[in-house]
Design a protein around this motif. Sequence first.
Motif, PDB file in Angstrom:
ATOM      1  N   MET A  54       0.827  -1.192   0.000  1.00 28.43           N
ATOM      2  CA  MET A  54       0.000   0.000   0.000  1.00 28.43           C
ATOM      3  C   MET A  54       0.874   1.260   0.000  1.00 28.43           C
ATOM      4  O   MET A  54       1.881   1.326   0.703  1.00 28.43           O
ATOM      5  N   ILE A  55       0.470   2.235  -0.780  1.00 27.01           N
ATOM      6  CA  ILE A  55       1.139   3.535  -0.821  1.00 27.01           C
ATOM      7  C   ILE A  55       0.312   4.523   0.008  1.00 27.01           C
ATOM      8  O   ILE A  55      -0.916   4.505  -0.027  1.00 27.01           O
ATOM      9  N   THR A  56       0.991   5.379   0.736  1.00 28.29           N
ATOM     10  CA  THR A  56       0.326   6.344   1.597  1.00 28.29           C
ATOM     11  C   THR A  56       0.538   7.751   1.057  1.00 28.29           C
ATOM     12  O   THR A  56       1.657   8.112   0.677  1.00 28.29           O
ATOM     13  N   ALA A  57      -0.532   8.539   1.018  1.00 29.77           N
ATOM     14  CA  ALA A  57      -0.470   9.946   0.616  1.00 29.77           C
ATOM     15  C   ALA A  57      -0.766  10.817   1.833  1.00 29.77           C
ATOM     16  O   ALA A  57      -1.812  10.672   2.466  1.00 29.77           O
ATOM     17  N   LEU A  58       0.161  11.696   2.165  1.00 27.38           N
ATOM     18  CA  LEU A  58      -0.008  12.633   3.276  1.00 27.38           C
ATOM     19  C   LEU A  58      -0.449  13.971   2.693  1.00 27.38           C
ATOM     20  O   LEU A  58       0.303  14.614   1.956  1.00 27.38           O
ATOM     21  N   ALA A  91      -3.350  15.666   9.476  1.00 23.22           N
ATOM     22  CA  ALA A  91      -3.321  15.521   8.023  1.00 23.22           C
ATOM     23  C   ALA A  91      -4.424  14.595   7.540  1.00 23.22           C
ATOM     24  O   ALA A  91      -4.908  13.727   8.280  1.00 23.22           O
ATOM     25  N   LYS A  92      -4.806  14.787   6.292  1.00 24.94           N
ATOM     26  CA  LYS A  92      -5.696  13.851   5.616  1.00 24.94           C
ATOM     27  C   LYS A  92      -4.816  12.803   4.943  1.00 24.94           C
ATOM     28  O   LYS A  92      -4.051  13.122   4.051  1.00 24.94           O
ATOM     29  N   VAL A  93      -4.930  11.574   5.380  1.00 27.01           N
ATOM     30  CA  VAL A  93      -4.042  10.507   4.916  1.00 27.01           C
ATOM     31  C   VAL A  93      -4.849   9.502   4.111  1.00 27.01           C
ATOM     32  O   VAL A  93      -5.884   9.005   4.574  1.00 27.01           O
ATOM     33  N   GLY A  94      -4.386   9.221   2.909  1.00 24.99           N
ATOM     34  CA  GLY A  94      -5.028   8.232   2.052  1.00 24.99           C
ATOM     35  C   GLY A  94      -4.086   7.094   1.742  1.00 24.99           C
ATOM     36  O   GLY A  94      -2.875   7.293   1.601  1.00 24.99           O
ATOM     37  N   GLY A 111      -3.685   3.503  -0.755  1.00 22.96           N
ATOM     38  CA  GLY A 111      -4.210   2.791  -1.904  1.00 22.96           C
ATOM     39  C   GLY A 111      -3.139   1.950  -2.554  1.00 22.96           C
ATOM     40  O   GLY A 111      -1.939   2.113  -2.269  1.00 22.96           O
ATOM     41  N   PRO A 112      -3.528   1.036  -3.462  1.00 19.77           N
ATOM     42  CA  PRO A 112      -2.546   0.158  -4.114  1.00 19.77           C
ATOM     43  C   PRO A 112      -1.689   0.878  -5.147  1.00 19.77           C
ATOM     44  O   PRO A 112      -0.657   0.352  -5.554  1.00 19.77           O
ATOM     45  N   THR A 113      -2.088   2.060  -5.608  1.00 21.51           N
ATOM     46  CA  THR A 113      -1.310   2.816  -6.582  1.00 21.51           C
ATOM     47  C   THR A 113      -1.114   4.247  -6.080  1.00 21.51           C
ATOM     48  O   THR A 113      -1.763   4.685  -5.131  1.00 21.51           O
ATOM     49  N   ARG A 114      -0.241   4.961  -6.765  1.00 22.16           N
ATOM     50  CA  ARG A 114       0.052   6.339  -6.383  1.00 22.16           C
ATOM     51  C   ARG A 114      -1.195   7.219  -6.477  1.00 22.16           C
ATOM     52  O   ARG A 114      -1.529   7.958  -5.555  1.00 22.16           O
ATOM     53  N   GLU A 115      -1.890   7.124  -7.615  1.00 23.13           N
ATOM     54  CA  GLU A 115      -3.048   7.981  -7.848  1.00 23.13           C
ATOM     55  C   GLU A 115      -4.184   7.671  -6.880  1.00 23.13           C
ATOM     56  O   GLU A 115      -4.841   8.592  -6.365  1.00 23.13           O
ATOM     57  N   LEU A 116      -4.429   6.399  -6.625  1.00 21.20           N
ATOM     58  CA  LEU A 116      -5.511   6.036  -5.708  1.00 21.20           C
ATOM     59  C   LEU A 116      -5.208   6.505  -4.280  1.00 21.20           C
ATOM     60  O   LEU A 116      -6.122   6.880  -3.540  1.00 21.20           O
ATOM     61  N   ALA A 117      -3.950   6.488  -3.886  1.00 17.15           N
ATOM     62  CA  ALA A 117      -3.590   6.984  -2.556  1.00 17.15           C
ATOM     63  C   ALA A 117      -3.883   8.476  -2.440  1.00 17.15           C
ATOM     64  O   ALA A 117      -4.413   8.943  -1.424  1.00 17.15           O
ATOM     65  N   ALA A 128     -10.575  11.458   3.239  1.00 21.28           N
ATOM     66  CA  ALA A 128     -10.259  11.254   4.658  1.00 21.28           C
ATOM     67  C   ALA A 128     -10.518  12.534   5.443  1.00 21.28           C
ATOM     68  O   ALA A 128     -10.123  13.621   5.004  1.00 21.28           O
ATOM     69  N   PRO A 129     -11.179  12.444   6.600  1.00 20.99           N
ATOM     70  CA  PRO A 129     -11.296  13.623   7.478  1.00 20.99           C
ATOM     71  C   PRO A 129      -9.916  14.002   8.024  1.00 20.99           C
ATOM     72  O   PRO A 129      -8.981  13.194   8.034  1.00 20.99           O
ATOM     73  N   SER A 130      -9.778  15.235   8.479  1.00 19.03           N
ATOM     74  CA  SER A 130      -8.505  15.688   9.038  1.00 19.03           C
ATOM     75  C   SER A 130      -8.129  14.841  10.254  1.00 19.03           C
ATOM     76  O   SER A 130      -8.948  14.625  11.146  1.00 19.03           O
ATOM     77  N   GLY A 131      -6.899  14.356  10.262  1.00 24.59           N
ATOM     78  CA  GLY A 131      -6.412  13.550  11.370  1.00 24.59           C
ATOM     79  C   GLY A 131      -6.767  12.084  11.282  1.00 24.59           C
ATOM     80  O   GLY A 131      -6.551  11.336  12.234  1.00 24.59           O
ATOM     81  N   GLU A 132      -7.307  11.625  10.139  1.00 23.46           N
ATOM     82  CA  GLU A 132      -7.706  10.226   9.990  1.00 23.46           C
ATOM     83  C   GLU A 132      -7.169   9.653   8.679  1.00 23.46           C
ATOM     84  O   GLU A 132      -6.653  10.373   7.825  1.00 23.46           O
ATOM     85  N   VAL A 133      -7.307   8.331   8.546  1.00 19.83           N
ATOM     86  CA  VAL A 133      -6.794   7.606   7.380  1.00 19.83           C
ATOM     87  C   VAL A 133      -7.958   6.982   6.634  1.00 19.83           C
ATOM     88  O   VAL A 133      -8.860   6.406   7.248  1.00 19.83           O
ATOM     89  N   HIS A 134      -7.938   7.103   5.303  1.00 23.30           N
ATOM     90  CA  HIS A 134      -8.955   6.479   4.447  1.00 23.30           C
ATOM     91  C   HIS A 134      -8.242   5.586   3.441  1.00 23.30           C
ATOM     92  O   HIS A 134      -7.280   6.001   2.800  1.00 23.30           O
ATOM     93  N   THR A 135      -8.705   4.353   3.304  1.00 20.76           N
ATOM     94  CA  THR A 135      -8.106   3.392   2.389  1.00 20.76           C
ATOM     95  C   THR A 135      -9.066   3.108   1.243  1.00 20.76           C
ATOM     96  O   THR A 135     -10.244   2.828   1.471  1.00 20.76           O
ATOM     97  N   SER A 136      -8.559   3.188   0.014  1.00 23.93           N
ATOM     98  CA  SER A 136      -9.343   2.877  -1.190  1.00 23.93           C
ATOM     99  C   SER A 136      -8.623   1.786  -1.964  1.00 23.93           C
ATOM    100  O   SER A 136      -7.451   1.927  -2.304  1.00 23.93           O
ATOM    101  N   THR A 137      -9.330   0.698  -2.243  1.00 27.03           N
ATOM    102  CA  THR A 137      -8.748  -0.393  -3.025  1.00 27.03           C
ATOM    103  C   THR A 137      -8.998  -0.233  -4.513  1.00 27.03           C
ATOM    104  O   THR A 137      -8.407  -0.943  -5.326  1.00 27.03           O
ATOM    105  N   GLY A 138      -9.875   0.694  -4.890  1.00 28.75           N
ATOM    106  CA  GLY A 138     -10.186   0.933  -6.292  1.00 28.75           C
ATOM    107  C   GLY A 138     -10.827   2.297  -6.452  1.00 28.75           C
ATOM    108  O   GLY A 138     -11.143   2.984  -5.475  1.00 28.75           O
TER     109      GLY A 138
END
Length: 357
Positions: free
Chosen positions: A1-5, A110-113, A115-121, A128-138
């Motif tokens: 998984m890739i993480t976007a901050l 931070a809003k943290v996402g 995902g399996p790819t750069r763009e999806l992350a 994602a709400p501020s201070g939380e993490v949201h994961t998207s598989t697609g």
Amino acid sequence: MITALNLTPLAFTTLEKGPKATLENGRVKAVCEEATRLGIEVGMPASLVLIKAPPVQLAEHSNPTLKNRWHTLQLEFFRYSVNLESLAEGLCLVSLPEADARLIAKEHGAKVGRGPTRELAVLASTLAPSGEVHTSTGPEGIPVSSLALLGIKADTIKKLHFLGIHTLDGLQGWDRKQATHYFGEEFQIIKGVLFERRILVARFQPPREITAAFDYDQDACQPHEIQPVLILLAEALIKRLSGWQARKLVLTARTLAGELWALRTIKDPIRHPRTLAHLLSLALMDTGATPLGISRIHVALQDLYQLGERQTLFEQRPTPEQAVARVHERYPGKMFNYTTSNPYAQARDLNFRKKPR
């Protein structure tokens, strides 16, 4: 998984709670949800914002202070992973576990996402709400308005809404030829969402130097005018180093005779501003600029590095306490404790007495 901050816009992190907006060339560049409910829109002049919604806090979308803050944050994130790639001011990709992602989200708001790819992350971070993490598989369920963070123009998003496409689900049936014809130059951005799987994050390149400067209103030549400034510069540099160390120090002083500079080699790690302020004083003495009057002091810390974890070159002999702890860990319940019985006895079995367990 890739993480976007996602901390965009970074100027919002410097403002207090409430409606906020950023300005670029005198017009609104970004707005928060509270400001949107008050009628503030992107592109609105700053004068109109003050008339229409006085409670809205305004700040420049980007300035040198924010750039330095972003560099400092990247150095903090680099502690978690060497794979860190900055996409924009306030937005970066990093490879790290979910537990670390939640820790960063909570600590920095931070809003943290993920995902399996750069763009999806990146797209997941917009959900994602501020201070939380949201994961998207697609891409399912992600609004097309999120594509603006990747660089898709607002006009293109409006056209998609006009076609009735409000989520990325509506783009799943498009083939490469259709997407190329519709998006044009922006196809290079959208192809990473629809057709290609890009999962690599570049290694972080630390800055070559960290700088700080101070300008005097009048030329300074007295110690009581210079020493407090050196302490302020040292505190600012230590904060920007954020755990890094430097091997070289370059101090430049602007005088009536021109700019005079001196180079000092930093032999030991610096952990306290007072230590760095002392080195700055020595470097300033090397320049010989004080009697001439100083109008500006500029300091650069160069050749940055990180301290290693190992304290010595070779493994040292363990202390008695460490040896006992290791034996207890390896053979639990097998050790016996003894006490001195008769230290003057000739026989060894009479010198010590075994303690009951």
